[in-house]
Scaffold this active site. Structure first.
Site: not given
Ligand code: ADP
Length: 214
Positions: A127, A159, A170
């Site tokens: 990505r 990223r 994750r």
């Molecule tokens: P992805 O779904 O691909 O892991 P995101 O951009 O949605 O990527 O999220 C990246 C990171 O941001 C997560 O791994 C987490 O650390 C943090 N994060 C995002 N949304 C939340 C949430 N609702 N609660 C806690 N941490 C979050």
């Protein structure tokens, strides 16, 4: 069509791409907690500095921080007539906090994008993202010019949380913390599971079909 939607799915599952498209079609804001957190990190705010280490380790940022920025965003004027939430809620505490904050104006549908782990690893490994959030994949949807965004010409980058061990973390956290949220919304009659495999257009088409005949 419904105007208050939550998109759930594994990391790399296509939530962001789908949410952006739905938001464009409905004329409502695309609210991505990941993007908001990355902005806070880039701006070195107090919240961003607290969130940074969790994000880089692939772990969830503490609920109170994420709930605070999400609630703040949901009360902005452009969110008054609907929103697409991408990346929130990610656990049961957040799902309950969302219902409390929205008092009767919670999500009208929750879409789960179903994508197998193997595919997640391929998608995230290749990505590339531009600073404005456009997303490419080296194998599935490469940019026309290497390393450059087709849409705005910005430099693409990987990223910080794309390292293989972080991706596995994750995925594990998604299974442990986020999948219990499915039952929560299922019990409210709001849950729609959609196959997230295939091209973004195909997935979008499936979701529209479901949302038009909920
Ligand atoms: P992805 O779904 O691909 O892991 P995101 O951009 O949605 O990527 O999220 C990246 C990171 O941001 C997560 O791994 C987490 O650390 C943090 N994060 C995002 N949304 C939340 C949430 N609702 N609660 C806690 N941490 C979050």
């Amino acid at each position: 069509m419904l105007r208050r939607l939550v998109i759930l799915g594994p990391p790399g599952g296509g939530k962001g791409t789908l949410a952006a498209r739905l938001a464009g079609r409905l004329g409502v804001p695309h609210i991505s907690t990941g993007d908001m957190l990355r902005n806070e990190v880039a701006g070195s705010s107090l919240l961003g500095r607290r969130a940074h280490d969790y994000m880089n380790a692939g772990r969830l940022v503490p609920n109170e921080l994420v709930t605070e920025i999400t609630n703040r965003r949901l009360t902005e004027p452009d969110a008054g007539d609907g929103w697409i939430l991408d990346g929130f809620p990610r656990n049961l505490t957040q799902a309950r906090a969302l219902d409390d904050a929205l008092a009767g104006l919670g999500p009208q549908a929750v879409v789960v994008l179903e994508v197998p782990d193997k595919e997640v690893v391929i998608r995230i490994g290749g990505r590339l993202t531009c600073p404005r959030g456009h997303v490419y994949n080296l194998t599935r949807s490469p940019p026309r010019a290497p390393g450059i965004c087709d849409i705005d010409g910005e430099q693409l980058h990987q990223r910080e949380d794309a390292a293989h061990d972080v991706v596995l973390e994750r995925i594990a956290i998604y299974k442990r913390a986020t999948t219990p949220v499915f039952d929560y919304y299922y019990n409210e009659g709001l849950l729609y599971r959609v196959d997230g495999m295939g091209a973004p257009d195909e997935v979008y088409g499936r979701v529209i079909k479901v949302l038009e005949n909920p």
